[in-house]
Design a protein around this motif. Structure first.
Motif, short mmCIF file in Angstrom:
data_model
loop_
_atom_site.label_atom_id
_atom_site.label_comp_id
_atom_site.label_asym_id
_atom_site.label_seq_id
_atom_site.Cartn_x
_atom_site.Cartn_y
_atom_site.Cartn_z
N ARG A 43 39.23 47.21 36.27
CA ARG A 43 39.74 45.86 36.52
C ARG A 43 41.20 45.78 36.09
O ARG A 43 41.60 46.35 35.08
N LEU A 44 41.97 45.04 36.87
CA LEU A 44 43.31 44.62 36.49
C LEU A 44 43.19 43.16 36.09
O LEU A 44 42.58 42.37 36.82
N PHE A 45 43.74 42.81 34.95
CA PHE A 45 43.66 41.42 34.49
C PHE A 45 45.07 40.92 34.19
O PHE A 45 45.79 41.53 33.41
N PHE A 46 45.45 39.82 34.83
CA PHE A 46 46.78 39.25 34.66
C PHE A 46 46.66 37.96 33.85
O PHE A 46 45.91 37.06 34.21
N TYR A 47 47.42 37.92 32.75
CA TYR A 47 47.30 36.83 31.78
C TYR A 47 48.69 36.40 31.34
O TYR A 47 49.67 37.14 31.52
#
Length: 130
Positions: A35-39
């Motif tokens: 997963r890529l998670f952008f925060y």
């Protein structure tokens, strides 16, 4: 090896570009990205409305192409996105806004997605941050 990658920095910051290059290298070496998670400011990476100077790398476009090409799970933190005016069509309708900037392949979801990714991956690698 399974990697989860979290991006906290805005597209104009060097750490965002390093995150993309790292993700490319992970796949080139035969590993997987769960997963890529952008925060935080990283949510701007999912914006289809960001305009980049002509002499700079268009990171939102590069991320979009990378995610699409490799059919990756790319999650944008919904709370951080809404706070920064990054909405998908459903949220734009929900909040009665005229437009939206987050489109497929991005998914707006909660911070729990980052926790799940960290639990299921062999490594969580984070780029940027406070």
């Amino acid at each position: 090896m399974q990697f989860a990658i979290a991006v906290f920095s805005a597209p104009e910051q060097a750490s965002n570009r390093r995150a993309l290059r790292f993700a490319e290298a992970v796949l080139a070496e035969g590993h997987a990205i769960s997963r890529l998670f952008f925060y935080q400011a990283g949510v701007h990476s999912a914006s289809s409305q960001q305009v980049t100077a002509q002499d700079e790398l268009d990171l939102p476009r590069a991320w979009h192409e990378f995610v699409t090409q490799h059919q990756l799970d790319a999650v944008v933190c919904i709370a951080a996105a809404l706070r920064r005016g990054q909405l998908n069509q459903a949220e734009a309708e929900r909040y009665n806004r005229d437009g939206y900037s987050v489109q497929t392949p991005w998914e707006l979801s909660g911070l729990g997605q980052l926790h799940d990714a960290a639990q299921s991956a062999d490594r969580l690698i984070c780029f940027g941050g406070p």
